[in-house]
Design an enzyme around this catalytic site. Structure first.
Site, PDB file in Angstrom:
ATOM      1  N   HIS A 163       0.807  -1.218   0.000  1.00  0.00           N
ATOM      2  CA  HIS A 163       0.000   0.000   0.000  1.00  0.00           C
ATOM      3  C   HIS A 163       0.846   1.278   0.000  1.00  0.00           C
ATOM      4  O   HIS A 163       0.335   2.377  -0.214  1.00  0.00           O
ATOM      5  CB  HIS A 163      -0.932   0.013   1.216  1.00  0.00           C
ATOM      6  CG  HIS A 163      -2.267   0.639   0.940  1.00  0.00           C
ATOM      7  ND1 HIS A 163      -2.500   1.472  -0.131  1.00  0.00           N
ATOM      8  CD2 HIS A 163      -3.447   0.558   1.608  1.00  0.00           C
ATOM      9  CE1 HIS A 163      -3.759   1.876  -0.118  1.00  0.00           C
ATOM     10  NE2 HIS A 163      -4.351   1.342   0.928  1.00  0.00           N
TER      11      HIS A 163
ATOM     12  N   ASP B 177      -1.903   2.310  -4.824  1.00  0.00           N
ATOM     13  CA  ASP B 177      -3.116   2.833  -4.201  1.00  0.00           C
ATOM     14  C   ASP B 177      -4.247   1.816  -4.298  1.00  0.00           C
ATOM     15  O   ASP B 177      -4.278   0.981  -5.212  1.00  0.00           O
ATOM     16  CB  ASP B 177      -3.532   4.135  -4.877  1.00  0.00           C
ATOM     17  CG  ASP B 177      -2.520   5.251  -4.653  1.00  0.00           C
ATOM     18  OD1 ASP B 177      -1.814   5.198  -3.629  1.00  0.00           O
ATOM     19  OD2 ASP B 177      -2.439   6.151  -5.508  1.00  0.00           O
TER      20      ASP B 177
END
Length: 431
Positions: free
Chosen positions: A398, A402
């Site tokens: 992450h 995204d």
């Protein structure tokens, strides 16, 4: 006669120690030069170490699972008169564990002055008692007098239970007393109870897998995304292709079809075909797609790599997956075949379950997991129909991918798999 002490060689840039995996020589054995004497493992590779000389083994240092520092004594030989020690050619065994960038092993001469060992045996080992102690630690049963070999915790347990350690037979390496040995003689504990307990030391590939999985889970903020895919049409295509497959081709599974679809999807999502160089703080984006195929082997999880999958045809991908899996399971895969993947696909096959949360194969930033395909009733084109459904379970780093991009990528992969003709059509880029 003279003695020659062979020290743990430098096995690669940045290597400070190596773990003993298995000894192939023991005190008293006569070995020939270049004969395999020990297998060791660094954080970068498994390595086979041959004998630098011919002679009789006097002592060895360390048991399987022990780590020996580079430059520390590893094995002591008794040489025949006139024998000369030469630097061994260390053999790199197949690399272990999940694929990632690995430094080339650079074996160094552990002992470059054999003449000194011959003319000054005291320099090789100035304390015969110390050599005898090494022999005892590595190969002899625990002494039944004096200080026996066991851990401080076991000494405390024995003291609290009123057990004389000199009366306990050690079942560990070199006669070392382990906890199970104490339980066989502890008050209130029967031998039958102790027989139900097995202590397995975590060494070699299993230790390396554990360390890397822990590091990946600890350092990478995983973002998981699971998507349901209707693979009814994909199953129809797979069945048709298997009936008409080339004579030398094996049965086609979902895996090569997914790999083919993935290479097409990554044309639009290059941010997922990336390696993160944490030391430099740089994302290395790849144009070529090198797909790691997580493979369960008798030695643990390995990730052989299908290189340049984007340029291969379906049957070529299938053949390469099959070839690499066989080499990994038979422990014949080379370091190059187990390194350099840019994204990984993992499948549990018939044991796939409903969903999973695969751990990212660092330094990659994405991993795709295939779950079990099952037939079940679903709403299809406004009616209830029995369709073949399979979930894709994915994890993304992450920090660099995204959530929107991760979901969009899996949705694009879903579309290709649900309309399998599009697997064979490159992405059309807008001008």
């Amino acid at each position: 006669m003279s003695q020659f002490t062979f020290k743990m060689p430098d096995l690669g840039e940045g290597t400070v120690d190596a773990e003993i995996v298995a000894w192939h020589a023991k005190p008293g054995d006569l070995v020939n030069e270049d004969q395999l004497i020990v297998e060791v493992m660094t954080d970068k590779a498994a390595v086979e170490v041959p004998a630098p000389v011919s002679g009789r083994v006097i002592s060895v240092s360390g048991a399987p699972g022990d780590k020996i520092a580079v430059g520390s004594p590893l094995i002591v030989f008794e040489l025949n008169e006139g024998a000369k020690a030469t630097a061994p050619a260390v053999q790199n065994a197949p690399a272990a564990g999940p694929a990632e960038s690995r430094a080339e092993a650079k074996p160094a001469a552990a002992e470059t002055k054999p003449a000194a060992a011959e003319t000054k045996p005291a320099a090789a080992e100035t304390k015969p008692a110390a050599a005898a102690k090494v022999v005892a630690l590595a190969s002899a049963p625990a002494a039944r007098h004096g200080r026996v070999m066991t851990s401080p915790a076991n000494r405390r347990r024995a003291s609290e239970a009123g057990i004389d350690l000199n009366t306990v037979a050690g079942s560990g390496p070199g006669g070392r007393i382990v906890r199970a040995d104490l339980q066989t003689v502890a008050p209130g504990t029967s031998a039958a109870d102790a027989a139900d307990i097995t202590e397995i030391k975590v060494i070699g590939l299993r230790r390396l897998i554990a360390e890397r999985m822990s590091e990946a889970k600890r350092n990478i903020p995983h973002f998981a995304y699971v998507e349901e895919v209707d693979v009814t049409e994909l199953e129809s295509l797979r069945t048709h292709l298997n009936h008409s497959r080339p004579e030398d081709a094996g049965s086609l599974s979902y895996l090569p079809l997914v790999v083919m679809a993935l290479t097409r999807v990554l044309e639009s999502f290059p941010q997922c075909n990336v390696l993160y160089d944490s030391e430099r703080g740089v994302l290395v984006r790849h144009r070529a797609v090198h797909v790691g195929i997580a493979t369960q082997t008798p030695d643990g999880l390995k990730v052989p790599v299908v290189r340049n999958a984007q340029s291969l045809g379906l049957w070529q991908v299938a053949a390469e997956i099959r070839r690499l899996a066989e080499r990994a399971r038979s422990n014949k895969a080379t370091r190059d075949e187990l390194a350099g993947s840019t994204i990984t696909v993992t499948s549990l096959g018939k044991l796939g379950g409903i969903a999973s949360t695969p751990i990212i194969n660092a330094p990659e930033v994405a991993i795709i997991g295939l779950n079990k395909a099952v037939e079940r009733p679903v709403v299809h084109q406004g009616s209830i129909a029995v369709r073949r459904i399979m979930n894709l379970s994915s994890s993304f780093d992450h920090r660099f991918v995204d959530g929107y991009d991760a979901a969009a990528m899996i949705q694009a992969l879903k579309e290709r798999l649900e309309h399998p003709a599009t697997i064979f059509i490159p992405t059309v880029k807008s001008s």
